[in-house]
Each structure stands twice: as structure tokens, then as C-alpha cells.
Scaffold this motif. Structure first.
Motif, PDB file in Angstrom:
ATOM      1  N   LYS A 147       0.826  -1.341  -0.013  1.00 36.26           N
ATOM      2  CA  LYS A 147       0.142  -0.030   0.035  1.00 36.26           C
ATOM      3  C   LYS A 147       0.722   1.240   0.159  1.00 36.26           C
ATOM      4  O   LYS A 147       0.710   2.222  -0.461  1.00 36.26           O
ATOM      5  CB  LYS A 147      -1.029  -0.078   1.331  1.00 36.26           C
ATOM      6  CG  LYS A 147      -2.078  -1.032   1.106  1.00 36.26           C
ATOM      7  CD  LYS A 147      -2.912  -0.987   2.300  1.00 36.26           C
ATOM      8  CE  LYS A 147      -3.940  -2.186   2.350  1.00 36.26           C
ATOM      9  NZ  LYS A 147      -4.869  -2.086   3.637  1.00 36.26           N
ATOM     10  N   THR A 150       2.642   1.696  -3.376  1.00 37.29           N
ATOM     11  CA  THR A 150       1.663   1.887  -4.472  1.00 37.29           C
ATOM     12  C   THR A 150       1.275   3.453  -4.395  1.00 37.29           C
ATOM     13  O   THR A 150       1.139   4.285  -5.380  1.00 37.29           O
ATOM     14  CB  THR A 150       0.394   1.231  -4.368  1.00 37.29           C
ATOM     15  OG1 THR A 150       0.514  -0.130  -4.481  1.00 37.29           O
ATOM     16  CG2 THR A 150      -0.512   1.810  -5.433  1.00 37.29           C
ATOM     17  N   PHE A 151       1.144   3.849  -3.200  1.00 40.15           N
ATOM     18  CA  PHE A 151       1.099   5.274  -3.044  1.00 40.15           C
ATOM     19  C   PHE A 151       2.146   6.220  -3.323  1.00 40.15           C
ATOM     20  O   PHE A 151       1.838   7.192  -3.998  1.00 40.15           O
ATOM     21  CB  PHE A 151       0.755   5.764  -1.400  1.00 40.15           C
ATOM     22  CG  PHE A 151       0.604   6.964  -1.115  1.00 40.15           C
ATOM     23  CD1 PHE A 151      -0.686   7.836  -1.419  1.00 40.15           C
ATOM     24  CD2 PHE A 151       1.391   7.417  -0.219  1.00 40.15           C
ATOM     25  CE1 PHE A 151      -0.651   9.170  -1.115  1.00 40.15           C
ATOM     26  CE2 PHE A 151       1.451   9.068  -0.016  1.00 40.15           C
ATOM     27  CZ  PHE A 151       0.357   9.723  -0.264  1.00 40.15           C
ATOM     28  N   SER A 152       3.335   5.704  -2.945  1.00 40.12           N
ATOM     29  CA  SER A 152       4.504   6.468  -3.210  1.00 40.12           C
ATOM     30  C   SER A 152       4.884   6.562  -5.097  1.00 40.12           C
ATOM     31  O   SER A 152       5.343   7.626  -5.398  1.00 40.12           O
ATOM     32  CB  SER A 152       5.843   6.038  -2.496  1.00 40.12           C
ATOM     33  OG  SER A 152       6.036   4.683  -3.151  1.00 40.12           O
ATOM     34  N   SER A 153       4.614   5.359  -5.278  1.00 38.91           N
ATOM     35  CA  SER A 153       4.763   5.429  -7.075  1.00 38.91           C
ATOM     36  C   SER A 153       3.934   6.195  -7.499  1.00 38.91           C
ATOM     37  O   SER A 153       3.948   6.698  -8.860  1.00 38.91           O
ATOM     38  CB  SER A 153       4.560   3.912  -7.433  1.00 38.91           C
ATOM     39  OG  SER A 153       3.435   3.441  -7.040  1.00 38.91           O
ATOM     40  N   CYS A 154       2.809   6.645  -7.152  1.00 36.76           N
ATOM     41  CA  CYS A 154       1.799   7.680  -7.885  1.00 36.76           C
ATOM     42  C   CYS A 154       1.831   9.182  -7.752  1.00 36.76           C
ATOM     43  O   CYS A 154       1.489   9.875  -8.229  1.00 36.76           O
ATOM     44  CB  CYS A 154       0.366   7.149  -7.085  1.00 36.76           C
ATOM     45  SG  CYS A 154      -0.234   5.610  -7.683  1.00 36.76           S
ATOM     46  N   ILE A 155       3.130   9.532  -6.707  1.00 37.57           N
ATOM     47  CA  ILE A 155       3.351  10.670  -6.436  1.00 37.57           C
ATOM     48  C   ILE A 155       4.377  11.368  -7.568  1.00 37.57           C
ATOM     49  O   ILE A 155       5.251  10.567  -7.985  1.00 37.57           O
ATOM     50  CB  ILE A 155       3.999  11.080  -5.081  1.00 37.57           C
ATOM     51  CG1 ILE A 155       3.193  10.449  -4.041  1.00 37.57           C
ATOM     52  CG2 ILE A 155       4.431  12.536  -4.942  1.00 37.57           C
ATOM     53  CD1 ILE A 155       3.785  10.455  -2.603  1.00 37.57           C
ATOM     54  N   PRO A 156       3.780  12.419  -8.361  1.00 36.45           N
ATOM     55  CA  PRO A 156       4.874  12.840  -9.331  1.00 36.45           C
ATOM     56  C   PRO A 156       6.185  13.528  -8.743  1.00 36.45           C
ATOM     57  O   PRO A 156       6.077  13.859  -7.676  1.00 36.45           O
ATOM     58  CB  PRO A 156       4.011  14.206  -9.948  1.00 36.45           C
ATOM     59  CG  PRO A 156       2.562  14.030  -9.543  1.00 36.45           C
ATOM     60  CD  PRO A 156       2.703  13.082  -8.140  1.00 36.45           C
ATOM     61  N   TYR A 210       7.988   0.565  -8.017  1.00 41.91           N
ATOM     62  CA  TYR A 210       7.445  -0.155  -9.224  1.00 41.91           C
ATOM     63  C   TYR A 210       8.137  -1.339  -9.444  1.00 41.91           C
ATOM     64  O   TYR A 210       7.571  -2.451  -9.878  1.00 41.91           O
ATOM     65  CB  TYR A 210       7.764   0.966 -10.309  1.00 41.91           C
ATOM     66  CG  TYR A 210       7.270   0.453 -11.672  1.00 41.91           C
ATOM     67  CD1 TYR A 210       6.091   0.316 -12.119  1.00 41.91           C
ATOM     68  CD2 TYR A 210       8.403   0.097 -12.596  1.00 41.91           C
ATOM     69  CE1 TYR A 210       5.659  -0.142 -13.231  1.00 41.91           C
ATOM     70  CE2 TYR A 210       8.218  -0.403 -13.834  1.00 41.91           C
ATOM     71  CZ  TYR A 210       6.659  -0.642 -14.192  1.00 41.91           C
ATOM     72  OH  TYR A 210       6.355  -0.825 -15.579  1.00 41.91           O
TER      73      TYR A 210
END
Length: 328
Positions: A147, A150-156, A210
Motif C-alpha cells: 500500500k 503504491t501510494f509513493s509510486s503515484c506521487i509525481p 515499481y
């Protein structure tokens, strides 16, 4: 001897084909970049002459364009550029008034350090995190990591960089916000490391999960194979099976993944360089496009394109060696 020659020829033809595709791709890229750059509305005279351009008469501007070879048709300009490039002359940077290769040479080291170390840390960390998650599959640790990752990989990356600058540079004032070193401390390794911390952190956090997630899933799939049951029946512990067998079996795919990921991490490095005003190839690429520095833009696009094309082809070659069914 005849049989040996027959075995060698397919290998030679295979690599000749790859080399031909590589050269053709670079040529097509050079044509596209050259053509598009000449169609942009930005005036290259502004980059070359600066504020003096506004004081120049129409005749002086025409003479300046003639001097820089900008009045010739685009195909003529391209052929002339290719002829000079083959001789090793890539022209003068309009913005820096220096040979293009000299400017790039002064910046390339910074990008190699930032991107190279970031690349190694990303995949070393991804391998460690992926193995831990696979070893503790379904545990609280694995669920939290999935979790959080997944959250960190969605941060630009640019947003994460700005947040870190706000915290560590503006609020706490413990790290520098820009540059590769403090003026006057160019030879200080400690000062350079301080300037690398935040950009490096953004690169690693932006890509680590990722690839860690992919490694985790590869190891979990590997554990489901029949040879793992055989190893367990022989009394081997799970940690031994994962490190001695599962990990070794996914290494070819892991190496292929590393090769294919080079463009991904390189692009992230360029973005990070611009946010942190880090003097590398990323900021140089942005400046060449912004100021219509044609010669610099051509070399930067070709250099980046060569790295991307070569990395993708290398990943494809490794994949084809692993599984001949993907051979093209």
C-alpha cells in the motif's frame, strides 16, 4: 569446420540486423528532431546574440541568419549538419558560444553521477524490498509495503521534489535546494554529497517500488514451480530455496528489466535536475529547447535517443536469449 561456420553465421547476421535497426532508428530520429526544431517559432538569433537582436536592423538580421546558415532550405541545412557531424564537428552552442561537445562534457559527469548512483540504488533497493515482501507474502509487512509503495509510486516526481525542498531547505534549512556544489567548494566531496541527497532521494523513491513490486511477483511465481516442491522435499529451508534457486532463476529477467528501465530512470533524472537546478544534461536539454539552441538540441536529443534505443534493444536481446519465442 563447415558445421561451426553455419553455427556462427546466424549469430553474426542477428547482431548485424540489430545494428542496422539501431543506425536506422538514430537517422530517423535525427531527421525528425532537425525538422521539428526548425519549424518552432522561437528565434535562434535571440539565443545567439541576446538583447542585441532587438537593436539589429532587418539587413543585419538577414546577414546574421546567413552567417549561421539559417536561410538555406531545411534539407540543405540537415545535409550540411550531417557532413560536419560525421567529421566530429557538432557546431557551436548558440547560448554558450562554445563547442557543443565541450559544453556537454562539462555537464555529463553530473548526470552520470546522479543518474548512475540513483539507478544502482533503485535496483539494489528494489531487489531487497521485493525479496522481503515475497519472503513474507501476505504478512502485515507485505500489505503495508504494497500500500505504501503504491501510494509513493503515484506521487509525481516534481511534486515530491518541491515538498522535500520545502521541508529540508526552507523549513529546516539543513540541505541545499539547488546546484551540484556550493560556490568555492567544487572539490569538496562532502559538499557534493549534500547537494546529491535530495535529488537522489526523489529518483529512488519515484522508481523503487515499481520495480520492487515486479521482483516480488516474479519471486512469488517462481515459488509455485515444481522444482521448489522438490527442494522442500529434500529439506531445504524457504530462505535457502529463494536465495539459491528462485533468485538465480529470475536474474536474467531482472537484468532485462534493468536494461529496459534506463529510459524511465533517465527521464526521471532529467525532471529532477530541472526542479533542483542541477547542472546536468537534463537542464541542458531544457535550455537548448527553450532558447532554440539548434546545435545543442540536436546533440542532446540524439544522445538521449541513442541511450533509449540502445537500452531497449539490449533488453530485447536479453529477453530473446531467455525466451526464443519472443524473437522478432
Amino acid at each position: 569446420m563447415i558445421n561451426n561456420d553455419k553455427k556462427i553465421k546466424p549469430g553474426i547476421l542477428y547482431f548485424l540486423k540489430k545494428f542496422a535497426i539501431f543506425v536506422l532508428s538514430v537517422i530517423i530520429l535525427s531527421v525528425i528532431v532537425f525538422w521539428i526544431s526548425r519549424l518552432t517559432p522561437t528565434d535562434p538569433l535571440q539565443s545567439y546574440y541576446g538583447e542585441r537582436t532587438e537593436k539589429m536592423t532587418v539587413e543585419q538580421k538577414a546577414a546574421a541568419r546567413e552567417k549561421l546558415g539559417l536561410n538555406d532550405p531545411i534539407p540543405v541545412q540537415y545535409v550540411r549538419w550531417i557532413e560536419e557531424a560525421v567529421r566530429g564537428d557538432f557546431g557551436i552552442s548558440y547560448k554558450y558560444k562554445q563547442p557543443v561537445l565541450a559544453v556537454i562534457q562539462g555537464r555529463a559527469g553530473n548526470t552520470i553521477i546522479l543518474g548512475g548512483i540513483g539507478f544502482l540504488l533503485t535496483f539494489a533497493g528494489a531487489l531487497a524490498v521485493g525479496m522481503l515482501c515475497a519472503r513474507h507474502k501476505g504478512s502485515i509487512f507485505d500489505r503495508i509495503m504494497c500500500k505504501a509503495g503504491t501510494f509513493s509510486s503515484c506521487i509525481p516526481e516534481f511534486w515530491l521534489a518541491l515538498v522535500l525542498i520545502l521541508l529540508f531547505c526552507v523549513t529546516w534549512k539543513i540541505l541545499p535546494s539547488s546546484g551540484a556544489y556550493t560556490i568555492g567548494k567544487e572539490s569538496s566531496p562532502a559538499d557534493r554529497i549534500r547537494h546529491l541527497i535530495l535529488p537522489m532521494l526523489v529518483i529512488v523513491l519515484g522508481h523503487l517500488w515499481y520495480y520492487a513490486y515486479m521482483i516480488r511477483n516474479m519471486l512469488i511465481d517462481e515459488e509455485k514451480k515444481d522444482y521448489v516442491l522438490l527442494c522442500r522435499s529434500k529439506g531445504l529451508k524457504r530462505n535457502q530455496i529463494m536465495t539459491r534457486h528462485c533468485l538465480r532463476n529470475i536474474l536474467p529477467e531482472y537484468i532485462s528489466m534493468m536494461a529496459v528501465s534506463v529510459p524511465h530512470i533517465l527521464g526521471g533524472t532529467y525532471i529532477v535536475e530541472m526542479v533542483f537546478s542541477y547542472p546536468g544534461l537534463g537542464t541542458l536539454s531544457y535550455e537548448s529547447a527553450r532558447y532554440a539552441d539548434y546545435n545543442m538540441l540536436m546533440v542532446m536529443c540524439l544522445l538521449t535517443g541513442i541511450i533509449v534505443i540502445f537500452s531497449n534493444m539490449l533488453g530485447q536481446i536479453i529477453s530473446e536469449q531467455i525466451d526464443p519465442r519472443v524473437h522478432i
